[in-house]
Scaffold this motif. Structure first.
Motif: not given
Length: 213
Positions: A42-45, A47-52, A104-106, A120-121
């Motif tokens: 995983r990576f951290d967004d 803005d804390g809104e989107v799980g990646i 676009p977040v990814y 990784e997160a």
């Protein structure tokens, strides 16, 4: 930091992957019921809104498939064509699951991980007593260098087993089949990149390359 919330999810992640992956051009005609989960990172967004989350799947022939997804709490406007499925999560509610290459977040987060030699997160489980760290079995590392902040992706193309995400003068090349086995070795790093290991794969493998023009 990623937080796992104990819950019942429908469909499960492996179920949705088995339903969606075999229909993709980079999957090589894989049979759904033989896909197995090898690992995930995983990576951290910011803005804390989107799980990646990127899943590493094994096939019956021993190939590895790399599948990044984004998880959102509401539909992304204009992105119906890249929606993988919706999911019911008993803690977080309904979730919309997208092909991360078109989100676009990814690519923005991925480019930052490469540039800063990030990893990784960390993963934690939410419990009544607070957050409990989860041991990680899949590890990735950015090389350092490469692009600065990216704009929105302007083009996503498939070329063989690679998905190419272009944003301005930068192209992120996601190697969908990063470990192709002894008879067809995967690519080697030649510039800014992301490499990774997972259970059964102790030597770092190239997962993402960065090209700039």
């Amino acid at each position: 930091m990623a937080v796992h919330h104990p819950a019942t999810i429908v469909p499960t992640k492996l179920e949705l992957l088995r339903a969606w992956v075999p229909r993709q051009p980079w999957a090589g005609g894989v049979t759904p019921d033989v896909l197995t989960q090898l690992g995930a990172y995983r990576f951290d967004d910011p803005d804390g809104e989107v799980g990646i989350e990127t899943h590493l799947l094994g096939t019956a022939s021993g190939q590895v498939l790399q599948v990044p997804l984004t998880y959102r709490g509401a539909p992304r406007e204009g992105a119906d064509a890249t929606l993988v499925t919706t999911m019911t999560h008993t803690t977080l509610g309904d979730r919309w699951i997208y092909d991360a290459c078109h989100d676009p977040v990814y690519p923005a987060v991925l480019a930052e991980v490469v540039r800063t030699a990030g990893r990784e997160a960390e993963l934690f489980t939410a419990t009544p007593d607070g957050l409990v760290p989860n041991p990680l079995t899949t590890h990735v590392r950015g090389s350092g260098g490469g692009p600065g902040a990216l704009g929105a992706p302007v083009e996503v193309r498939q070329r063989g087993a690679d998905t190419r995400i272009r944003a301005g003068s930068t192209t992120l090349v996601l190697h969908r089949r990063p470990d192709r086995g002894a008879s067809e070795p995967g690519p080697s790093p030649t510039g800014p990149s992301l490499t990774g290991t997972w259970p059964g794969q102790d030597d770092p493998v190239l997962l993402v390359s960065v090209e700039e023009r």
